[in-house]
Design an enzyme around this catalytic site. Structure first.
Site, PDB file in Angstrom:
ATOM      1  CG  ASP A  58      -6.705  -1.690 -10.975  1.00 41.52           C
ATOM      2  OD1 ASP A  58      -5.629  -2.269 -10.755  1.00 41.52           O
ATOM      3  OD2 ASP A  58      -7.807  -2.107 -10.574  1.00 41.52           O
TER       4      ASP A  58
ATOM      5  CG  ASP B 233       0.308   0.239  -1.605  1.00 43.69           C
ATOM      6  OD1 ASP B 233       1.091   1.089  -1.158  1.00 43.69           O
ATOM      7  OD2 ASP B 233      -0.326   0.388  -2.666  1.00 43.69           O
TER       8      ASP B 233
HETATM    9  C1  LIG Z   1       4.434   1.282  -1.585  1.00 43.16           C
HETATM   10  S1  LIG Z   1       4.377   2.008  -3.162  1.00 43.16           S
HETATM   11  C2  LIG Z   1       5.927   1.492  -3.881  1.00 43.16           C
HETATM   12  C3  LIG Z   1       6.340   2.307  -5.058  1.00 43.16           C
HETATM   13  C4  LIG Z   1       7.640   1.895  -5.777  1.00 43.16           C
HETATM   14  N1  LIG Z   1       7.518   0.599  -6.401  1.00 43.16           N
HETATM   15  C5  LIG Z   1       8.845   1.939  -4.856  1.00 43.16           C
HETATM   16  O1  LIG Z   1       9.462   0.892  -4.661  1.00 43.16           O
HETATM   17  O2  LIG Z   1       9.156   3.024  -4.339  1.00 43.16           O
HETATM   18  C6  LIG Z   1       3.181   1.029  -4.048  1.00 43.16           C
HETATM   19  C7  LIG Z   1       2.670   1.720  -5.289  1.00 43.16           C
HETATM   20  O3  LIG Z   1       1.820   0.839  -6.013  1.00 43.16           O
HETATM   21  C8  LIG Z   1       0.748   1.581  -6.569  1.00 43.16           C
HETATM   22  N2  LIG Z   1      -0.354   0.630  -6.829  1.00 43.16           N
HETATM   23  C9  LIG Z   1      -1.007  -0.143  -5.932  1.00 43.16           C
HETATM   24  N3  LIG Z   1      -1.916  -0.919  -6.534  1.00 43.16           N
HETATM   25  C10 LIG Z   1      -1.832  -0.632  -7.863  1.00 43.16           C
HETATM   26  C11 LIG Z   1      -2.521  -1.116  -9.012  1.00 43.16           C
HETATM   27  N4  LIG Z   1      -3.482  -2.039  -8.907  1.00 43.16           N
HETATM   28  N5  LIG Z   1      -2.195  -0.615 -10.219  1.00 43.16           N
HETATM   29  C12 LIG Z   1      -1.221   0.344 -10.333  1.00 43.16           C
HETATM   30  N6  LIG Z   1      -0.532   0.834  -9.281  1.00 43.16           N
HETATM   31  C13 LIG Z   1      -0.827   0.351  -8.067  1.00 43.16           C
HETATM   32  C14 LIG Z   1       0.454   2.634  -5.501  1.00 43.16           C
HETATM   33  O4  LIG Z   1      -0.200   3.762  -6.035  1.00 43.16           O
HETATM   34  C15 LIG Z   1       1.857   2.959  -4.991  1.00 43.16           C
HETATM   35  O5  LIG Z   1       2.430   4.043  -5.683  1.00 43.16           O
END
Ligand SMILES: C[S@@+](CC[C@H](N)C(=O)[O-])C[C@H]1O[C@@H](n2cnc3c(N)ncnc32)[C@H](O)[C@@H]1O
Length: 245
Positions: free
Chosen positions: A127, A150
């Site tokens: 995280d 997200d």
């Molecule tokens: C909608 S995806 C977008 C991925 C990438 N940035 C793209 O543009 O294709 C959002 C990503 O953020 C990650 N994520 C969400 N909250 C997070 C956190 N607190 N720490 C690390 N990763 C996180 C999710 O697992 C997901 O893979």
């Protein structure tokens, strides 16, 4: 002590302080325990020892991590890592650290980074909010990137969006003065939310000169996902805020 409880499809992690007080943490993600492909597994095995950083409650020293001193770019939630790896490849004069909770994404990123033989890229599978808290030294980052986080579409889930006033303040302390927080989203309501939070956050300046948004910067690679969105007529909003104090 912590426990995971399920409430109406959401995952909430309940933690207790030493005197037994319940602290409920709202997280920006729900862990999807997807399986790694054989290739991703191999990349984890082969490349984690040189490119992976384990979570620890200890501040990182960038000079130790990269064996040199260079501007550090941190990306939160790189997904499968395609654009993150591309950026690291295109900017060998900078050092990159990516944080992603989804382990198949970390495996895919290590696969691409290994193929490109990158020495300026590191990944963490944790995280990002906790990583910031425990491991990122104050005033040490040149850039923080948050691309297509997200969106949490439903109003009752908006509290899960990672961009919140407390997050903005935590991140500000980690940036150098003049350091940049770059966000991009294809969800207009989230773009508006980002602007609202960031314009109100002390110690930042919106670098846009015409309105709140900037033109898509050349150095942010166009992903397949985004190119498809463009073809379908979807918008994308880029924002860059600089730390002023
Ligand atoms: C909608 S995806 C977008 C991925 C990438 N940035 C793209 O543009 O294709 C959002 C990503 O953020 C990650 N994520 C969400 N909250 C997070 C956190 N607190 N720490 C690390 N990763 C996180 C999710 O697992 C997901 O893979």
């Amino acid at each position: 002590m912590s426990e995971v409880s399920k409430t109406s499809g959401d995952v909430t992690v309940s933690e207790f302080t030493e005197d037994g007080k319940l602290v409920r943490k709202i997280r920006s993600f729900v862990r999807r325990e997807g399986r790694l492909t054989k290739g991703q597994e191999m990349a984890m095995e082969n490349n984690w020892p040189t490119m992976g950083i384990d979570f620890a409650q200890q501040m990182l020293d960038w000079k130790e991590v990269y064996h040199r001193e260079a501007p550090v770019v941190l990306e939160i939630g790189f997904g499968m890592g395609a654009s993150f790896v591309e950026m690291a490849k295109n900017a060998p004069e900078k050092d990159f650290i990516g944080i992603e909770v989804h382990s198949p994404g970390v495996g895919a990123c290590l696969m691409a980074a290994g193929d490109a033989e990158l020495t300026n890229l590191r990944v963490m599978c944790h995280d990002a909010v906790e990583v910031f808290d425990y491991m990122i030294p104050d005033g040490s980052l040149d850039t923080v990137q948050l691309f297509f986080p997200d969106p949490w579409h439903k109003a009752r889930h908006h509290k899960r969006r990672i961009v919140q006033p407390e997050f903005a303040e935590m991140l500000r302390k980690k940036l150098k003065i003049g350091g940049i927080f770059h966000m991009a989203t294809d969800w207009e309501n989230y773009a508006e939310h980002m602007v609202e939070v960031m314009n109100a956050a002390p110690g930042y300046r919106n670098t846009a000169t015409d309105g709140d948004y900037i033109a898509r910067p050349e150095d942010r690679p166009l992903t397949k996902f985004e190119a498809r969105g463009h073809r379908l007529g979807h918008g994308v909003w880029d924002m860059k805020y600089a730390r002023t104090e």
